[in-house]
Design an enzyme around this catalytic site. Structure first.
Site, PDB file in Angstrom:
ATOM      1  N   THR A  56      -5.737 -26.580 -19.221  1.00  0.00           N
ATOM      2  CA  THR A  56      -6.463 -25.676 -19.826  1.00  0.00           C
ATOM      3  C   THR A  56      -5.788 -24.275 -20.008  1.00  0.00           C
ATOM      4  O   THR A  56      -6.631 -23.281 -20.339  1.00  0.00           O
ATOM      5  CB  THR A  56      -7.682 -25.460 -18.914  1.00  0.00           C
ATOM      6  OG1 THR A  56      -8.836 -25.011 -19.551  1.00  0.00           O
ATOM      7  CG2 THR A  56      -7.325 -24.852 -17.496  1.00  0.00           C
ATOM      8  N   GLU A  84     -17.687 -12.277 -26.484  1.00  0.00           N
ATOM      9  CA  GLU A  84     -17.663 -13.149 -25.354  1.00  0.00           C
ATOM     10  C   GLU A  84     -18.797 -14.162 -25.243  1.00  0.00           C
ATOM     11  O   GLU A  84     -18.594 -15.024 -24.465  1.00  0.00           O
ATOM     12  CB  GLU A  84     -17.633 -11.961 -23.977  1.00  0.00           C
ATOM     13  CG  GLU A  84     -17.478 -13.090 -22.640  1.00  0.00           C
ATOM     14  CD  GLU A  84     -16.222 -13.443 -22.428  1.00  0.00           C
ATOM     15  OE1 GLU A  84     -16.108 -14.185 -21.366  1.00  0.00           O
ATOM     16  OE2 GLU A  84     -15.156 -13.243 -23.351  1.00  0.00           O
TER      17      GLU A  84
END
Length: 624
Positions: free
Chosen positions: A606, A495
């Site tokens: 997006t 992440e």
């Protein structure tokens, strides 16, 4: 005087009638007047006469205007809605309205919504909605595309056709497996939990369901999974309720639901998608009820109130990536509805951002929707900031390169990022750090890895002396993000990853070591492939496919993993909807020809939902 005192004398009336006769006459006259006025106000076709006597009625809570069915078309057609980037020719209030009457409302069920969608293309009336004739000429729109949606040209790469085709078919099989698992265990829920084999709703969508269905529509269509696409469409028609009452994320509902519905309409022409996108867009408008017009991040579908996330600077701030990632979808809502309010809302956001002072040309992540001032100076091209920059360059491209405001804002921001955030590690890896009031955090989030593709996409329209530089920068950032994958045991990226203490492109703590099926790295692979046709990007993409199959595929779907540095995966029990919308779509496009969803015709929001480039002005659109 004498006569009035005589007992039993009754004077005659002026009309020669005695009092009993006069009483009967007045009784008859009053009945006649009552009858006439009753007819005037109560007969079914007296609306024109009513306007002579009654003032216009204000609309009341719980009441709605229902359009009457008229046999003849209105004498003046509605003016065409503006194309993205153009001014509307007249105000919304000036558009012709049909006659109406008032009735009590009740919640609209899915069958009523589906019936309206399959009808004449008009939005079903709802509270506070004006009934405005409008239609979109889908055939004319499709004829203006430069390439067929699914492409025609053979693959121009040097790789054997059979190999690329087999890789593409493998990704298609992964999508089919992910969808079938979701359908079997969680159909109608927002997301699948593959380990427990059930569904997950979450709290981001205000009671809306089926996020995975909406997110999957265009991917299923792209991969020509026709049976699965029809299953998804049928669910939208029959089971996608909009009469919900929870608190929803403006950003997430916009990019997933509205983006997914818009792209499904543009790909298929099915009215149900257009109508539901517009209806849902209207439900988001209360978020903009702030002193500055900068929307808050949360909208309550029941009360129409708005709010901010509690963690966003004590609940007082709007987030740059959230209010900055509405432009693409909202311009298309105006395009498909004729209602300029959507465009007006996002243009106002631009206006505020243009006027506000920006520290060193950078855009901080938190802004007060009340004062219009930055709340603090944290800048990131990853989480909290990312898609704001993406939507600037894509607004320029979607407008057929006419939205010069978006273009200028993008390149000004990119130059500031390059000056203050860009770094090269001792090991030679280029990365974009985060900025906190002048102090750098030398890390990148997985979310920031979209930026390689974004910079590549915008390199062509940069100043001539910067074009080669931006192409190289895009390649270097994408390489760094690939290294975050290559340096893990699973070949999947964490992440967040750091560049300090002699460690580069790796997470430094367990809380940043997870992978939740994110798409940003393969997104950049796809854009770099289309810009360069360097085979390395397909090689890297196939590494991701192999890793997903090995570490994330379970018996009942795909799951994220909690530690990319462990070769024994510990799954998080979540098949994210964006895995089907983005990760698998970008992988499929990476192994497809360039004219499949050609970048000359489409931009991706997006959430990877394709929206068309405006090639011509709105005069070619049909009027209702």
């Amino acid at each position: 005087m004498l006569m009035r005192k005589v007992p039993g004398f009754v004077p005659a009336s002026p009309w020669g009638l005695r009092l009993p006769q006069k009483f009967l006459f007045l009784l008859f006259l009053s009945g006649l007047v009552t009858l006439c006025f009753g007819a005037l106000f109560l007969l079914p076709h007296s609306s024109r006469l009513k306007r002579l006597f009654l003032a216009p009625r204000a609309q009341h809570t719980g009441l709605e205007v229902v359009a009457e069915v008229e046999q003849e078309p209105p004498p003046n057609p509605a003016p065409a809605a503006p194309a993205p980037g153009e001014d509307h020719p007249s105000s919304w209030a000036d558009l012709p309205r049909r006659k109406g009457w008032l009735r009590r409302t009740r919640p609209t069920g899915p069958r009523e919504e589906a019936t309206a969608a399959r009808g004449n293309g008009m939005t079903a009336p709802r509270p506070r909605e004006r009934s405005v004739p409008f239609s979109f000429d889908f055939s004319a729109f499709r004829s203006r595309l430069r390439h067929p949606v699914l492409g025609t040209r053979p693959d121009e790469s040097k790789e054997p056709q059979s190999r690329v085709r087999a890789q593409r078919e493998k990704i298609k099989e992964m999508m089919q497996f992910a969808w079938q698992s979701y359908k079997h265990y969680a159909m109608g829920k927002n997301e699948l939990r593959p380990l427990t084999k059930d569904g997950y709703e979450g709290n981001m969508f205000g009671g809306l369901s089926g996020a995975t269905v909406i997110d999957s529509l265009d991917t299923l269509y792209l991969m020509e999974l026709e049976e699965e696409f029809q299953e998804a469409k049928a669910w939208v028609e029959e089971s996608f309720h909009l009469n919900v009452s929870g608190e929803a994320s403006l950003f997430e509902v916009n990019i997933r639901y509205i983006g997914g519905l818009l792209s499904a309409f543009y790909l298929t022409g099915e009215e149900v998608f257009r109508i539901k996108a517009i209806q849902l867009g209207e439900k988001l408008l209360p978020a903009f009820n702030t002193p500055t017009g900068i929307p808050k991040g949360v909208v309550n579908f029941k009360s129409g109130s708005n709010g901010s996330w509690g963690w966003a600077m004590a609940g007082s701030s709007s987030i740059l990536a959230e209010f900055g990632s509405l432009h693409l979808e909202f311009l298309h809502l105006t395009e498909l509805s004729g209602n300029p309010i959507f465009t007006e809302k996002v243009r106002n956001i631009r206006k505020v951002l243009r006027k506000i002072d920006k520290p060193f040309g950078l855009y901080p992540n938190f802004l007060s929707p009340v004062s219009g001032n930055w709340v603090q100076h944290h800048v990131s091209i990853g989480g909290l900031g990312d898609s704001f920059y993406e939507y600037l360059i894509k607004s320029w491209l979607m407008s057929a390169k006419t939205d010069t405001e978006a273009k200028n804002m993008y390149y000004e921001a990119l130059e500031a990022i390059e000056t203050y955030l860009l770094n090269v590690s001792p090991g030679g890896l280029t990365y974009i750090a985060e900025w906190r009031g002048g102090i750098l955090d030398h890390k990148m989030g997985h979310l920031a890895c979209f930026s390689g593709g974004m910079i590549s996409l915008g390199a062509e329209d940069a100043k001539e002396e910067k074009r080669a530089r931006y192409r190289e920068l895009a390649a270097q950032i994408t390489k760094t993000c690939h290294e975050s994958y290559a340096r893990s045991d699973t070949k999947l990226g964490p992440e967040a990853f750091w560049f300090n203490s002699g460690r580069e492109a790796v997470a430094t703590q367990l809380s940043e070591s997870y992978y939740i099926l994110r798409p940003e790295v393969v997104e950049s692979y796809m854009y770099l492939w289309r810009q360069t046709h360097d085979p390395i990007y397909r090689e890297w993409g196939w590494e991701v496919v192999t890793a997903l199959e090995k570490y994330c595929r379970t018996e009942a779907g795909f799951s994220g993993i909690q530690d990319v540095y462990s070769s024994i995966p510990n799954h998080d029990n979540k098949q994210q909807s964006f895995f089907l919308a983005e990760t698998l779509k970008y992988l499929y496009l990476l192994f497809s020809e360039d004219d499949v969803l050609s970048l000359e015709d489409w931009v991706f929001n997006t959430e990877a939902h394709p929206l068309p480039v405006k090639h011509v002005d709105s005069s070619s659109r049909a009027r209702g």
